[in-house]
Design an enzyme around this catalytic site. Structure first.
Site: not given
Ligand SMILES: Nc1ncnc2c1ncn2[C@@H]1O[C@H](COP(=O)(O)OP(=O)(O)OP(=O)(O)O)[C@@H](O)[C@H]1O
Ligand SMILES: [Mg+2]
Length: 257
Positions: A11, A14, A44, A161, A217
């Protein structure tokens, strides 16, 4: 050349798209080495940008984007039209052969609405891996936009996710790798955890340490782990993260199902 190796679902967040990201190089290298990579992507930030430009309201409820009848058209257009096409193009540019699809194609992802407040947001009700498996068998890399079909003909916006986790679960034993913009799952002090089991996950969640985009996730990892999928959360902005995980190095957070 085809391979019968188990699939590796990757995965791509974004948030790492378009940055100096070597994830797609890793995906192409994996396939050359005989693995069967499947890409699922988010988008997103770009959806938010387009909704704003088009002045279509959308708010987040429990981390999920409420999606009205106008917004779902933008979600479909941006994910399937812009982001998916861009990824397929980039994979092609570095020598891979990818096919873009959404969860509607081949009846891959079935979904249903589950919360009136969220509108056209879906939960996954079933995954049919026939098309994805056929593409893998043909030596192609499936690139999946997270849109599902509510029968008979309604596309729904689904968290990427969740789609990645359910596709990995349906494909069975293999790997699921979440590439994001942080090094892994962090505890309250900001330390990246090398391992996460269900008990620790529950505790971290209860204390509010797992929040926002990390929640779907972690849920997806445990769902996939239930059927024997090895699941990881790692940093997609660091070169060769995928290759290092696949070769057994300790990178990011490994979920112990
Ligand atoms: N315990 C944690 N450990 C690490 N990151 C965390 C935690 N809790 C929340 N987060 C947040 O989750 C974010 C990652 O998820 P996010 O949905 O923002 O990104 P992504 O899923 O990679 O991208 P997209 O949603 O665009 O597909 C991190 O940048 C952080 O701010
Ligand atoms: Mg995300």
């Amino acid at each position: 050349m085809t391979s019968t190796a188990p699939a590796t679902v990757i995965k791509i967040g974004g948030s790492t798209l378009g940055s100096e990201d070597t994830s797609l190089h890793d995906v192409v290298a994996l396939q050359r080495a005989g693995a069967r990579p499947v890409v699922v992507h988010g988008g997103g930030a770009m959806i938010s940008d387009w909704l704003k430009r088009l002045e279509i309201p959308s708010e987040f409820i429990d981390g999920l984007r409420s999606t009205n009848a106008q917004a779902i058209n933008v979600v479909v257009g941006v994910l399937r039209g812009v982001v998916n096409t861009q990824l397929v193009g980039e994979i092609g540019a570095i020598g891979g052969r990818a096919v873009g699809l959404s969860g509607l194609d081949g009846g891959t992802v079935s979904a249903r609405r589950y919360d009136d407040r969220l509108g056209y947001v879906g939960e996954v009700t079933a995954v049919d891996t026939t098309l994805v498996t056929a593409l893998l068998d043909a030596g192609l890399i499936p690139v999946i936009a997270p849109i599902g079909l509510e029968a008979p003909a309604q596309p729904l916006n689904i968290n990427a996710d969740t789609v990645a986790g359910e596709v990995a679960r349906a494909l069975g034993v293999g790997q699921l790798i979440f590439l994001t913009d942080v090094d892994g799952l962090m505890d309250a002090s900001g330390t990246v955890l090398a391992d996460l089991d269900a008990e620790r996950a529950r505790a971290l969640r209860a204390e509010g340490t797992i929040g926002g985009g990390m929640i779907p996730k972690v849920d997806a990892c445990f769902r996939a782990a239930e059927v024997g999928v090895a699941a990881f959360i790692a940093n997609g902005t660091i070169p060769h993260t995928v290759q290092r995980i696949v070769s057994g190095e300790d990178v990011g957070t490994r979920i112990r199902g």
